[in-house]
Design a protein around this motif. Structure first.
Motif, mmCIF file in Angstrom:
data_model
loop_
_atom_site.group_PDB
_atom_site.id
_atom_site.type_symbol
_atom_site.label_atom_id
_atom_site.label_comp_id
_atom_site.label_asym_id
_atom_site.label_seq_id
_atom_site.Cartn_x
_atom_site.Cartn_y
_atom_site.Cartn_z
ATOM 1 N N ARG A 43 -5.894 15.311 -3.921
ATOM 2 C CA ARG A 43 -5.544 13.887 -3.867
ATOM 3 C C ARG A 43 -4.115 13.709 -3.366
ATOM 4 N NH1 ARG A 43 -6.952 9.017 -2.586
ATOM 5 N NH2 ARG A 43 -5.858 7.434 -3.775
ATOM 6 N N ILE A 44 -3.198 14.566 -3.825
ATOM 7 C CA ILE A 44 -1.808 14.511 -3.359
ATOM 8 C C ILE A 44 -1.772 14.744 -1.852
ATOM 9 C CG2 ILE A 44 0.414 15.717 -3.430
ATOM 10 C CD1 ILE A 44 -0.092 16.157 -6.434
ATOM 11 N N GLU A 45 -2.528 15.717 -1.376
ATOM 12 C CA GLU A 45 -2.566 16.007 0.058
ATOM 13 C C GLU A 45 -3.112 14.815 0.847
ATOM 14 O OE1 GLU A 45 -4.270 19.492 3.020
ATOM 15 O OE2 GLU A 45 -4.792 19.523 0.904
ATOM 16 N N LYS A 46 -4.162 14.197 0.341
ATOM 17 C CA LYS A 46 -4.750 13.046 1.020
ATOM 18 C C LYS A 46 -3.774 11.871 1.055
ATOM 19 C CE LYS A 46 -8.794 10.048 0.939
ATOM 20 N NZ LYS A 46 -10.038 9.719 0.247
ATOM 21 N N LEU A 47 -3.102 11.612 -0.064
ATOM 22 C CA LEU A 47 -2.122 10.527 -0.104
ATOM 23 C C LEU A 47 -0.962 10.798 0.842
ATOM 24 C CD1 LEU A 47 -2.063 9.795 -3.938
ATOM 25 C CD2 LEU A 47 -2.853 8.247 -2.135
ATOM 26 N N SER A 48 -0.548 12.045 0.909
ATOM 27 C CA SER A 48 0.542 12.413 1.809
ATOM 28 C C SER A 48 0.172 12.144 3.261
ATOM 29 C CB SER A 48 0.894 13.884 1.607
ATOM 30 O OG SER A 48 1.811 14.310 2.566
ATOM 31 N N LYS A 49 -1.042 12.505 3.646
ATOM 32 C CA LYS A 49 -1.501 12.259 5.019
ATOM 33 C C LYS A 49 -1.577 10.762 5.305
ATOM 34 C CE LYS A 49 -4.113 16.512 5.658
ATOM 35 N NZ LYS A 49 -5.448 17.110 5.843
ATOM 36 N N GLN A 50 -2.040 9.994 4.330
ATOM 37 C CA GLN A 50 -2.126 8.549 4.526
ATOM 38 C C GLN A 50 -0.738 7.934 4.680
ATOM 39 O OE1 GLN A 50 -4.347 7.097 1.175
ATOM 40 N NE2 GLN A 50 -6.325 7.673 2.059
ATOM 41 N N LEU A 51 0.209 8.378 3.860
ATOM 42 C CA LEU A 51 1.574 7.847 3.956
ATOM 43 C C LEU A 51 2.204 8.207 5.291
ATOM 44 C CD1 LEU A 51 2.957 8.430 0.348
ATOM 45 C CD2 LEU A 51 2.629 6.249 1.510
ATOM 46 N N ARG A 52 2.018 9.437 5.738
ATOM 47 C CA ARG A 52 2.554 9.836 7.046
ATOM 48 C C ARG A 52 1.958 8.971 8.150
ATOM 49 N NH1 ARG A 52 2.045 15.460 5.759
ATOM 50 N NH2 ARG A 52 0.027 15.342 6.757
ATOM 51 N N ARG A 69 0.860 5.947 7.939
ATOM 52 C CA ARG A 69 1.366 4.579 7.872
ATOM 53 C C ARG A 69 2.825 4.480 8.322
ATOM 54 N NH1 ARG A 69 -1.347 3.821 2.287
ATOM 55 N NH2 ARG A 69 -3.335 2.932 2.881
ATOM 56 N N LEU A 70 3.586 5.521 8.078
ATOM 57 C CA LEU A 70 5.011 5.464 8.402
ATOM 58 C C LEU A 70 5.315 5.822 9.848
ATOM 59 C CD1 LEU A 70 6.533 7.020 5.171
ATOM 60 C CD2 LEU A 70 6.408 4.623 5.793
ATOM 61 N N LEU A 71 4.521 6.721 10.429
ATOM 62 C CA LEU A 71 4.749 7.102 11.819
ATOM 63 C C LEU A 71 3.953 6.181 12.723
ATOM 64 C CD1 LEU A 71 4.583 10.980 11.558
ATOM 65 C CD2 LEU A 71 6.594 9.543 11.763
ATOM 66 N N PRO A 72 4.591 5.602 13.732
ATOM 67 C CA PRO A 72 3.871 4.686 14.619
ATOM 68 C C PRO A 72 2.906 5.422 15.524
ATOM 69 C CG PRO A 72 6.161 4.864 15.295
ATOM 70 C CD PRO A 72 5.985 5.693 14.067
ATOM 71 N N ALA A 91 0.833 -1.210 0.000
ATOM 72 C CA ALA A 91 0.000 0.000 0.000
ATOM 73 C C ALA A 91 0.861 1.252 0.000
ATOM 74 C CB ALA A 91 -0.920 0.002 1.214
ATOM 75 N N ILE A 92 1.958 1.226 0.739
ATOM 76 C CA ILE A 92 2.860 2.388 0.762
ATOM 77 C C ILE A 92 3.447 2.636 -0.618
ATOM 78 C CG2 ILE A 92 5.073 3.207 1.651
ATOM 79 C CD1 ILE A 92 4.346 1.863 4.308
ATOM 80 N N GLU A 93 3.889 1.574 -1.271
ATOM 81 C CA GLU A 93 4.478 1.726 -2.601
ATOM 82 C C GLU A 93 3.433 2.201 -3.615
ATOM 83 O OE1 GLU A 93 7.070 -0.884 -5.833
ATOM 84 O OE2 GLU A 93 6.471 -1.771 -3.941
ATOM 85 N N ARG A 94 2.223 1.633 -3.539
ATOM 86 C CA ARG A 94 1.155 2.030 -4.469
ATOM 87 C C ARG A 94 0.804 3.513 -4.296
ATOM 88 N NH1 ARG A 94 -3.104 -0.901 -2.526
ATOM 89 N NH2 ARG A 94 -3.625 0.909 -1.249
ATOM 90 N N ASP A 95 0.628 3.938 -3.037
ATOM 91 C CA ASP A 95 0.276 5.335 -2.784
ATOM 92 C C ASP A 95 1.397 6.287 -3.177
ATOM 93 O OD1 ASP A 95 -2.161 4.496 -1.857
ATOM 94 O OD2 ASP A 95 -1.680 4.783 0.270
#
Length: 111
Positions: free
Chosen positions: A97-106, A108-111, A60-64
């Motif tokens: 969409r870029i903003e939404k993907l950025s928030k989702q990636l953050r 997923r990456l931050l515990p 999911a991280i790679e896809r996003d």
């Protein structure tokens, strides 16, 4: 020497002002209060130790990230069109969409 009504009034105003100024100086703080201790002292905090691993959804991280990179690569072209006086319809949607993907990636990456 006789006191007049205005003289007495002046004395009372002076005394009242003096009392008010004295009261104001008593309310000033001489530093910040110390914050209270935490409610719970957890030994097992939420951050994983060296023996624990964080489970990441790599697919999911790679896809996003690929989708975000593809969208971001089209933005300079849209800006060039904007210089000519044309704003493509989907530019604002791409940025959202870029903003939404950025928030989702953050997230997923931050515990």
């Amino acid at each position: 020497m006789e006191r007049t009504g205005s003289g007495r009034l002046t004395v009372w105003i002076f005394l009242f002002a003096l009392a008010m100024i004295g009261g104001l100086t008593a309310q000033t703080r001489r530093g910040y209060p110390t914050p209270p201790d935490p409610a719970q002292h957890d030994q097992g905090s939420a951050t994983p130790g060296p023996n624990h691993s964080i489970h990441l959804d790599h697919v999911a991280i790679e896809r996003d990230s690929k989708e975000m990179a593809a969208l971001a690569s089209t933005i300079p072209g849209d800006i060039e069109q904007m210089k000519k006086g044309l704003l493509p319809r989907d530019t604002l949607d791409k940025l959202k969409r870029i903003e939404k993907l950025s928030k989702q990636l953050r997230g997923r990456l931050l515990p």
